[in-house]
Design a protein around this motif. Sequence first.
Motif, PDB file in Angstrom:
ATOM      1  N   ASN A 107      11.050   2.033  -4.019  1.00  0.00           N
ATOM      2  CA  ASN A 107      11.543   0.661  -3.862  1.00  0.00           C
ATOM      3  C   ASN A 107      11.228   0.178  -2.451  1.00  0.00           C
ATOM      4  O   ASN A 107      11.387   0.912  -1.486  1.00  0.00           O
ATOM      5  CB  ASN A 107      13.060   0.599  -4.077  1.00  0.00           C
ATOM      6  CG  ASN A 107      13.432   0.906  -5.516  1.00  0.00           C
ATOM      7  OD1 ASN A 107      14.151   1.853  -5.783  1.00  0.00           O
ATOM      8  ND2 ASN A 107      12.938   0.109  -6.435  1.00  0.00           N
ATOM      9  N   GLY A 108      10.763  -1.044  -2.359  1.00  0.00           N
ATOM     10  CA  GLY A 108      10.475  -1.598  -1.038  1.00  0.00           C
ATOM     11  C   GLY A 108       9.125  -1.184  -0.481  1.00  0.00           C
ATOM     12  O   GLY A 108       8.808  -1.475   0.664  1.00  0.00           O
ATOM     13  N   GLY A 111       6.328  -2.358  -1.179  1.00  0.00           N
ATOM     14  CA  GLY A 111       5.452  -3.511  -0.984  1.00  0.00           C
ATOM     15  C   GLY A 111       4.627  -3.865  -2.210  1.00  0.00           C
ATOM     16  O   GLY A 111       3.702  -4.686  -2.134  1.00  0.00           O
ATOM     17  N   LYS A 112       4.970  -3.312  -3.356  1.00  0.00           N
ATOM     18  CA  LYS A 112       4.169  -3.535  -4.567  1.00  0.00           C
ATOM     19  C   LYS A 112       4.225  -4.998  -5.006  1.00  0.00           C
ATOM     20  O   LYS A 112       3.201  -5.638  -5.283  1.00  0.00           O
ATOM     21  CB  LYS A 112       4.666  -2.616  -5.696  1.00  0.00           C
ATOM     22  CG  LYS A 112       4.746  -1.144  -5.298  1.00  0.00           C
ATOM     23  CD  LYS A 112       5.239  -0.259  -6.412  1.00  0.00           C
ATOM     24  CE  LYS A 112       6.683  -0.498  -6.808  1.00  0.00           C
ATOM     25  NZ  LYS A 112       7.665  -0.137  -5.757  1.00  0.00           N
ATOM     26  N   THR A 113       5.450  -5.535  -5.089  1.00  0.00           N
ATOM     27  CA  THR A 113       5.577  -6.933  -5.505  1.00  0.00           C
ATOM     28  C   THR A 113       4.963  -7.867  -4.462  1.00  0.00           C
ATOM     29  O   THR A 113       4.293  -8.844  -4.812  1.00  0.00           O
ATOM     30  CB  THR A 113       7.062  -7.275  -5.724  1.00  0.00           C
ATOM     31  OG1 THR A 113       7.571  -6.445  -6.775  1.00  0.00           O
ATOM     32  CG2 THR A 113       7.251  -8.727  -6.101  1.00  0.00           C
ATOM     33  N   THR A 114       5.169  -7.538  -3.189  1.00  0.00           N
ATOM     34  CA  THR A 114       4.574  -8.354  -2.132  1.00  0.00           C
ATOM     35  C   THR A 114       3.055  -8.345  -2.253  1.00  0.00           C
ATOM     36  O   THR A 114       2.393  -9.376  -2.058  1.00  0.00           O
ATOM     37  CB  THR A 114       5.013  -7.826  -0.756  1.00  0.00           C
ATOM     38  OG1 THR A 114       6.440  -7.771  -0.724  1.00  0.00           O
ATOM     39  CG2 THR A 114       4.530  -8.732   0.349  1.00  0.00           C
ATOM     40  N   HIS A 160       8.256   1.786 -12.663  1.00  0.00           N
ATOM     41  CA  HIS A 160       9.016   2.953 -12.211  1.00  0.00           C
ATOM     42  C   HIS A 160       9.210   3.958 -13.338  1.00  0.00           C
ATOM     43  O   HIS A 160       9.661   5.076 -13.108  1.00  0.00           O
ATOM     44  CB  HIS A 160      10.384   2.527 -11.656  1.00  0.00           C
ATOM     45  CG  HIS A 160      10.289   1.820 -10.345  1.00  0.00           C
ATOM     46  ND1 HIS A 160       9.825   2.419  -9.204  1.00  0.00           N
ATOM     47  CD2 HIS A 160      10.584   0.547  -9.983  1.00  0.00           C
ATOM     48  CE1 HIS A 160       9.845   1.565  -8.191  1.00  0.00           C
ATOM     49  NE2 HIS A 160      10.294   0.408  -8.647  1.00  0.00           N
ATOM     50  N   GLN A 186       8.200  -9.597 -11.766  1.00  0.00           N
ATOM     51  CA  GLN A 186       9.123  -8.463 -11.890  1.00  0.00           C
ATOM     52  C   GLN A 186      10.455  -8.929 -12.461  1.00  0.00           C
ATOM     53  O   GLN A 186      10.961  -8.363 -13.426  1.00  0.00           O
ATOM     54  CB  GLN A 186       9.336  -7.826 -10.518  1.00  0.00           C
ATOM     55  CG  GLN A 186      10.388  -6.730 -10.529  1.00  0.00           C
ATOM     56  CD  GLN A 186      10.473  -6.010  -9.190  1.00  0.00           C
ATOM     57  OE1 GLN A 186       9.724  -6.281  -8.268  1.00  0.00           O
ATOM     58  NE2 GLN A 186      11.397  -5.067  -9.099  1.00  0.00           N
TER      59      GLN A 186
HETATM   60  N1  LIG Z   1      10.596 -13.015   0.735  1.00  0.00           N
HETATM   61  C1  LIG Z   1      10.903 -11.959   1.500  1.00  0.00           C
HETATM   62  N2  LIG Z   1      11.539 -12.129   2.673  1.00  0.00           N
HETATM   63  C2  LIG Z   1      11.837 -11.076   3.464  1.00  0.00           C
HETATM   64  N3  LIG Z   1      11.549  -9.817   3.157  1.00  0.00           N
HETATM   65  C3  LIG Z   1      10.920  -9.566   1.999  1.00  0.00           C
HETATM   66  C4  LIG Z   1      10.569 -10.623   1.104  1.00  0.00           C
HETATM   67  N4  LIG Z   1       9.941 -10.092   0.020  1.00  0.00           N
HETATM   68  C5  LIG Z   1       9.924  -8.773   0.243  1.00  0.00           C
HETATM   69  N5  LIG Z   1      10.495  -8.448   1.404  1.00  0.00           N
HETATM   70  C6  LIG Z   1      10.607  -7.100   1.976  1.00  0.00           C
HETATM   71  O1  LIG Z   1       9.335  -6.512   1.907  1.00  0.00           O
HETATM   72  C7  LIG Z   1       9.423  -5.151   1.549  1.00  0.00           C
HETATM   73  C8  LIG Z   1       8.615  -4.894   0.296  1.00  0.00           C
HETATM   74  O2  LIG Z   1       9.245  -5.499  -0.820  1.00  0.00           O
HETATM   75  P1  LIG Z   1       8.630  -5.518  -2.275  1.00  0.00           P
HETATM   76  O3  LIG Z   1       9.458  -6.411  -3.096  1.00  0.00           O
HETATM   77  O4  LIG Z   1       7.195  -5.802  -2.176  1.00  0.00           O
HETATM   78  O5  LIG Z   1       8.840  -4.010  -2.729  1.00  0.00           O
HETATM   79  P2  LIG Z   1       8.500  -3.329  -4.138  1.00  0.00           P
HETATM   80  O6  LIG Z   1       7.550  -2.240  -3.857  1.00  0.00           O
HETATM   81  O7  LIG Z   1       8.095  -4.327  -5.126  1.00  0.00           O
HETATM   82  O8  LIG Z   1       9.912  -2.698  -4.520  1.00  0.00           O
HETATM   83  P3  LIG Z   1      10.614  -2.521  -5.964  1.00  0.00           P
HETATM   84  O9  LIG Z   1      10.024  -1.319  -6.570  1.00  0.00           O
HETATM   85  O10 LIG Z   1      12.037  -2.320  -5.609  1.00  0.00           O
HETATM   86  O11 LIG Z   1      10.371  -3.762  -6.732  1.00  0.00           O
HETATM   87  C9  LIG Z   1      10.906  -4.867   1.374  1.00  0.00           C
HETATM   88  O12 LIG Z   1      11.378  -4.294   2.565  1.00  0.00           O
HETATM   89  C10 LIG Z   1      11.508  -6.227   1.151  1.00  0.00           C
HETATM   90  O13 LIG Z   1      12.831  -6.255   1.629  1.00  0.00           O
END
Ligand SMILES: Nc1ncnc2c1ncn2[C@@H]1O[C@H](COP(=O)(O)OP(=O)(O)OP(=O)(O)O)[C@@H](O)[C@H]1O
Lengths: 319, 278
Positions: B63-64, B66-69, B234, B110
Amino acid sequence: MLSYVVAMLTLAAIYATMALGLNVMWGMAGMVNFGVAGFFAIGAYAAALGETRLGLPIAGGMLAGAALTAAVAGLACLGLRRLRDDYFAIVTLGIAEVVRTVADNEIWLTHGSDGVSNIPQPLRGLFAAHYDLFYLALCVVLTAASYAVAEAARAAPFGRVLRALRDDPQVAAVAGKNVVWFQVRAFALGGAMIGLAGAMYGQFTQYITPDIFVPLLTIYIFLAVTLGGKGSNTGTLLGTVIVVLVLESTRFAAGILPGIGAVQIAAGRGMLIGVCFLAILQLRPGGMLAEPVLRVRRAAPPQASRSGGGDQASAASDT
Amino acid sequence: MPLPAARRKERSAIGAEHSVTSVAPAALLEIDGLRLSFGGVTALDGVSFAVRPGLITGLIGPNGAGKTTLFNAVSGMIRPHAGRVRFDGHDITGLPPERITKAGLIRSFQIARGLPTLTVIENLMLYGAEQPGEALWQALTRTPAMRRREALLREQAWQMLQRLELQPVADNLASDLSGGQKKLIELGRVLMRRPRMILLDEPAAGVNPSLARLLGGHIRSCRDDGISFLVVEHNMALIGDICDEVVVMAEGRCLMQGSFAEVRNDHRVQTAYMGRAA
Ligand SMILES: Nc1ncnc2c1ncn2[C@@H]1O[C@H](COP(=O)(O)OP(=O)(O)OP(=O)(O)O)[C@@H](O)[C@H]1O
Ligand SMILES: [Mg+2]
């Protein structure tokens, strides 16, 4: 009395055309436009000045009023594309105030607070005897045409995209839609209707001044759309009739109720509108006629036709 | 249409080739040094990897990570601060989402974002490409071209609903669906576009296990139809089941890329997950 009813219905038709324009922008596409009165003024002045100063034929003046308002609305929407919802709304209110100030001060063009008078009426000579009835019929036809256009837009894929970007512009963009371009077209289409209403208003009263186009007018139109059902064109028509009825019927209270004068009426009218508004929205939060859900019916029964999307059908059978 | 058997042979030769800098013809999507931070949080810290056409590539990470980002940056919803994205050899970095979708690359969300005031079938039809009735003039005159396209999209949407077992709710508003049903719409919508490649963000989250398996089957059959996938998930059973290869992300970078078996047995991957859990 009859001529009063005719005048009231004519006004209702004009307001309904304006409200349909707002419904396209706000109800269907989700953009708050607090500048309705300003766009109404642009349509009214463009038509009136086009006819009285440039000698445009009446139909040409009306067309010019609608077209100029559509262009201004579309450009305003394009210019404000980066603003978030609330800021967008505030700037549209500002645009309307700018329009009114220009109409008040650019005397060389608009005659300032003297207004534009002697606005010509269409086919006046032909229907001299019962002109008010003819003009009512004409307004009803124009309102019906605006309704038909708004409904066609709503029911078409174009309207589906508007509802999508109203719900979530990012999803609409991912779906492949150019969000700003759809918003600009929705604003221009709504602007054309509001501008047309302005042109109609000028003909109806034959006289326009800047102080007609005040923000209170915008509020009445918002009330009409909200009461009738934001997003529903039919509801918008209904809501307008109710708002005009309440606004006009309060005039008679002065004659009937003892001790009530014009000043009290003016104050009481706003209250009455407010009470109606609260009552109806308590009973029906979505307005009297909520936005209809478009049920999509299939043309062919399930197993009958495999014409479209053949590869999906075969892919489905793989699993 | 590529042959699955041939593809499976290629797969074993892929290895961990992240950090692709040249335009390799083998790659469909190339992510090259993407950086993005939100204030002090570095969400993407120079992530680079390449996705080959015709495969289902898994994208996993804690989690976190950066996948969704990353999906947001690739799909044009956020502009990365540095780095490039190439799709099919073309630079798509910073293009608006609709241009990227039109280029044949589309993403799902997501957290399901079904459009609440559209019905389920309208949500699907909206994603259909090339509807002439989205032009105002055609909409107002109800041209035959518009009606033909609409009938075809309706038929395709109906079949899609059949595949996803959503037919009974076709005319319900998307806001009235269950969480799992909303996830199914996310998948159905992007498939309606008939893209070349799909970025799926946790397609099976909240979907019941048997439906998740069904969903995996759909994704595989779409791959066999020639659509490439990058799937964040996941649910490791699903990843192991459907993915031809797997990319692991942690802390905004690509940790490794390989087959599911390779990835599962890798120390770095294990510590990335453990490190977060501890
Ligand atoms: N709009 C935003 N503003 C501030 N921080 C953000 C934002 N979007 C994501 N983050 C931060 O960027 C990092 C990556 O987040 P992301 O959502 O990409 O993770 P992820 O891999 O998709 O996680 P998960 O498996 O939980 O979905 C995290 O620390 C999150 O808190
Ligand atoms: Mg995520």
